[in-house]
Design an enzyme around this catalytic site. Structure first.
Site, PDB file in Angstrom:
ATOM      1  N   CYS A  74      23.897   0.795   1.507  1.00 22.33           N
ATOM      2  CA  CYS A  74      24.878   1.883   1.537  1.00 22.33           C
ATOM      3  C   CYS A  74      26.278   1.330   1.768  1.00 22.33           C
ATOM      4  O   CYS A  74      26.497   0.544   2.704  1.00 22.33           O
ATOM      5  CB  CYS A  74      24.522   2.877   2.643  1.00 22.33           C
ATOM      6  SG  CYS A  74      25.724   4.232   2.801  1.00 22.33           S
ATOM      7  N   CYS A  80      29.475   4.400   9.212  1.00 22.98           N
ATOM      8  CA  CYS A  80      28.799   5.699   9.329  1.00 22.98           C
ATOM      9  C   CYS A  80      27.697   5.658  10.385  1.00 22.98           C
ATOM     10  O   CYS A  80      26.979   4.666  10.522  1.00 22.98           O
ATOM     11  CB  CYS A  80      28.214   6.088   7.980  1.00 22.98           C
ATOM     12  SG  CYS A  80      27.288   7.632   8.000  1.00 22.98           S
ATOM     13  N   CYS A  83      22.624   6.459   9.732  1.00 20.49           N
ATOM     14  CA  CYS A  83      21.416   5.652   9.913  1.00 20.49           C
ATOM     15  C   CYS A  83      21.831   4.229  10.281  1.00 20.49           C
ATOM     16  O   CYS A  83      22.747   3.680   9.680  1.00 20.49           O
ATOM     17  CB  CYS A  83      20.519   5.673   8.679  1.00 20.49           C
ATOM     18  SG  CYS A  83      21.362   5.566   7.098  1.00 20.49           S
ATOM     19  N   GLN A 286      10.930  20.937   9.210  1.00 17.89           N
ATOM     20  CA  GLN A 286      10.932  19.478   9.175  1.00 17.89           C
ATOM     21  C   GLN A 286      11.820  18.974   8.037  1.00 17.89           C
ATOM     22  O   GLN A 286      11.717  19.446   6.902  1.00 17.89           O
ATOM     23  CB  GLN A 286       9.511  18.954   9.007  1.00 17.89           C
ATOM     24  CG  GLN A 286       8.598  19.237  10.183  1.00 17.89           C
ATOM     25  CD  GLN A 286       8.892  18.360  11.397  1.00 17.89           C
ATOM     26  OE1 GLN A 286       9.814  17.554  11.377  1.00 17.89           O
ATOM     27  NE2 GLN A 286       8.118  18.517  12.456  1.00 17.89           N
ATOM     28  N   GLU A 336       7.070  30.865  20.847  1.00 14.80           N
ATOM     29  CA  GLU A 336       8.350  30.217  20.572  1.00 14.80           C
ATOM     30  C   GLU A 336       9.456  31.039  21.239  1.00 14.80           C
ATOM     31  O   GLU A 336       9.457  32.263  21.157  1.00 14.80           O
ATOM     32  CB  GLU A 336       8.583  30.152  19.049  1.00 14.80           C
ATOM     33  CG  GLU A 336       9.972  29.780  18.612  1.00 14.80           C
ATOM     34  CD  GLU A 336      10.345  28.365  18.995  1.00 14.80           C
ATOM     35  OE1 GLU A 336      11.398  28.198  19.636  1.00 14.80           O
ATOM     36  OE2 GLU A 336       9.594  27.427  18.645  1.00 14.80           O
ATOM     37  N   ASP A 384       4.311  21.292  19.823  1.00 16.54           N
ATOM     38  CA  ASP A 384       5.302  20.485  19.114  1.00 16.54           C
ATOM     39  C   ASP A 384       6.664  20.768  19.751  1.00 16.54           C
ATOM     40  O   ASP A 384       7.493  21.478  19.177  1.00 16.54           O
ATOM     41  CB  ASP A 384       5.297  20.847  17.625  1.00 16.54           C
ATOM     42  CG  ASP A 384       6.286  20.017  16.814  1.00 16.54           C
ATOM     43  OD1 ASP A 384       6.805  19.021  17.350  1.00 16.54           O
ATOM     44  OD2 ASP A 384       6.549  20.384  15.655  1.00 16.54           O
ATOM     45  N   CYS A 411       8.394  14.280  18.876  1.00 12.65           N
ATOM     46  CA  CYS A 411       9.507  13.574  18.226  1.00 12.65           C
ATOM     47  C   CYS A 411      10.200  12.634  19.205  1.00 12.65           C
ATOM     48  O   CYS A 411      11.260  12.090  18.908  1.00 12.65           O
ATOM     49  CB  CYS A 411      10.510  14.565  17.637  1.00 12.65           C
ATOM     50  SG  CYS A 411      11.241  15.697  18.840  1.00 12.65           S
TER      51      CYS A 411
END
Length: 455
Positions: A74, A80, A83, A286, A336, A384, A411
């Site tokens: 990239c 940036c 990532c 997701q 939730e 989750d 996560c």
């Protein structure tokens, strides 16, 4: 000076320690954070203000490179913050993520051999179905600079988003420049445009563009708005939802007090595991559909749902796990705290012809109590939670409800490990932990784990 990287921090940056003499000639430890480096590398750096004990510096030269170092593809990688591991071979990234999960559970006293190798992607690029770009005060569009949320790096490409999403975002960026619109200044709290959210269904191809602004599309802006609608409809027919979203709050989030549909609907359709979902601008879904499908498959494989059983889906969101499990159990209750997500879950169940579900908008711990009164103790429970984890109170409440099997989708390996530690006192045994890479070229890793109640 020369620094040797001994490990990576939780943001993926290299950590080094060097010793220097202070003004009295005594040794002084200096801890350095060096992005874009890998363990074992030796790099040349320049340290300003060496009197400070901790410094963040960029490498000037890689003197001894890691064997798995690669050239980042990239053009924006150096600045940036989207990532941080593009300079690391993908197979090595996966090994690092596996070790992270093993270390997290081992610290809580669990056997690290229960952790399987991380499931990666065959094609770890262009995998995201949602991106949130930010406008700089001059109106340019991009992502935040790594470690600096005050500065926006103007982008011409993005290798983790779909190509169609980037093309649509660049269309909006060109429109902003052509009409000389300004962006929001986080220091003065002035300016019009704040964020651009782009989301696309890889299954249906439908796309949503959400433009977040400090005021509505008023008469002064009408000419520009009409031009935006014309450009999008003529050049990007896959955009089925074009939104103008008012956000006057100081918090730097993609939130909205009032929504205006400029073209199409206020939602798009997406699909997963054969089920159709409606996604609004604020719907959590997701962001890597390829790997999310693997998570669903793993959860079903571990949970072994049966038609004779009842189930609780905790932190159920819009029903990503609820719908495929509901067709495999006798009855399912989803809990939730976000009311809009529960309304979406109900609608999604109805759209897919599923009638054995009960969805409750409530705090997790209180919601469990209410569901247990109605449903009784379930044979199967799936949770989750967000990155912060479920927390000790919720985990102890789960333990006291005594489901036979618990599937934990996480996560965050660190909060996952502390959460499941709470279940030991209730005679639960950790059987397997399967990491899954949903965010290639970042530090993040998901897990799917099974715990069973001892006989």
């Amino acid at each position: 000076m020369i620094a040797e990287i001994h490990h990576l921090d939780d943001r993926g940056s290299g950590q080094a320690v060097i010793w220097r003499e202070n003004e009295l000639g005594n040794p002084k430890k200096l801890k350095l954070t060096i992005p874009q480096t890998l363990p074992g590398e030796k790099v040349r750096v320049t340290v300003d203000q060496p009197e400070r004990r901790r410094r963040k510096v960029l490498p000037e030269e890689i003197l001894e490179a890691h064997s798995d170092r690669m050239a980042p593809p990239c053009p924006h990688f150096d600045k940036c913050g989207g990532c941080v591991w593009q300079h690391w071979q993908y197979t090595a990234q996966l090994k690092q993520k596996t070790e992270h999960v093993k270390h997290a559970i081992e610290e809580q006293g669990f056997n690290p051999e229960l952790v399987k190798e991380t499931i990666g992607m065959d094609q770890p690029w262009h995998y995201r179905n949602k991106m949130e770009f930010t406008f700089a005060p001059d109106g340019s569009l991009g992502l935040h600079e790594q470690g600096n949320f005050r500065k926006v790096i103007s982008l011409e490409s993005c290798l983790i988003a779909s190509k169609e999403m980037v093309e649509a975002a660049m269309e909006v960026a060109a429109w902003v420049k052509d009409h000389q619109l300004n962006g929001y200044n986080k220091d003065t709290h002035e300016g019009l445009l704040r964020h651009l959210m782009v989301r696309q269904s890889f299954a249906t191809g439908e796309m949503m563009l959400g433009l977040f602004a400090t005021e509505g599309p008023n008469d002064t802006l009408q000419k520009a708005v009409d031009d935006l609608v014309s450009r999008i409809e003529s050049k990007h027919p896959q955009v089925k939802s074009l939104l103008w979203l008012e956000n006057t709050q100081w918090a730097d989030r993609t939130q909205s007090e009032k929504s205006h549909t400029l073209a199409g609907r206020d939602f798009i359709y997406d699909e997963m595991d054969g089920y159709r979902f409606r996604l609004w601008f604020d719907t959590f879904f997701q962001t890597n559909p390829t790997q999310a499908q693997k998570l669903v498959d793993l959860a079903i494989e571990m949970g072994q749902p049966k038609k004779s059983e009842s189930m609780i889906d905790l932190f159920c969101g819009v029903g990503t796990f609820s719908l495929p499990f509901a067709n495999r159990v006798g009855k399912l209750a989803g809990i939730e705290i976000v009311e809009s997500s529960i309304e979406s879950a109900k609608r999604n169940a109805s759209d897919n012809g599923i009638s054995n579900t009960y969805f409750l908008a409530k705090d997790a711990r209180k919601g469990i109590d209410q569901v247990l009164e109605t449903f009784g103790s379930p044979e199967l429970l799936l949770l989750d939670p967000p990155r912060s984890g479920a927390g000790g109170k919720v985990m102890r409440r789960i333990g006291r409800s005594k489901p036979e099997r618990i599937v934990y989708v996480s996560c965050n390996p660190d909060t996952f490990a502390t959460d499941i530690k709470e279940l030991e006192q209730f005679d639960y045994e950790l059987k397997i932990v399967q990491p899954v890479d949903l965010f290639p070229h970042t530090v993040h890793v998901e897990c799917c784990a099974l715990l069973e109640l001892a006989d």
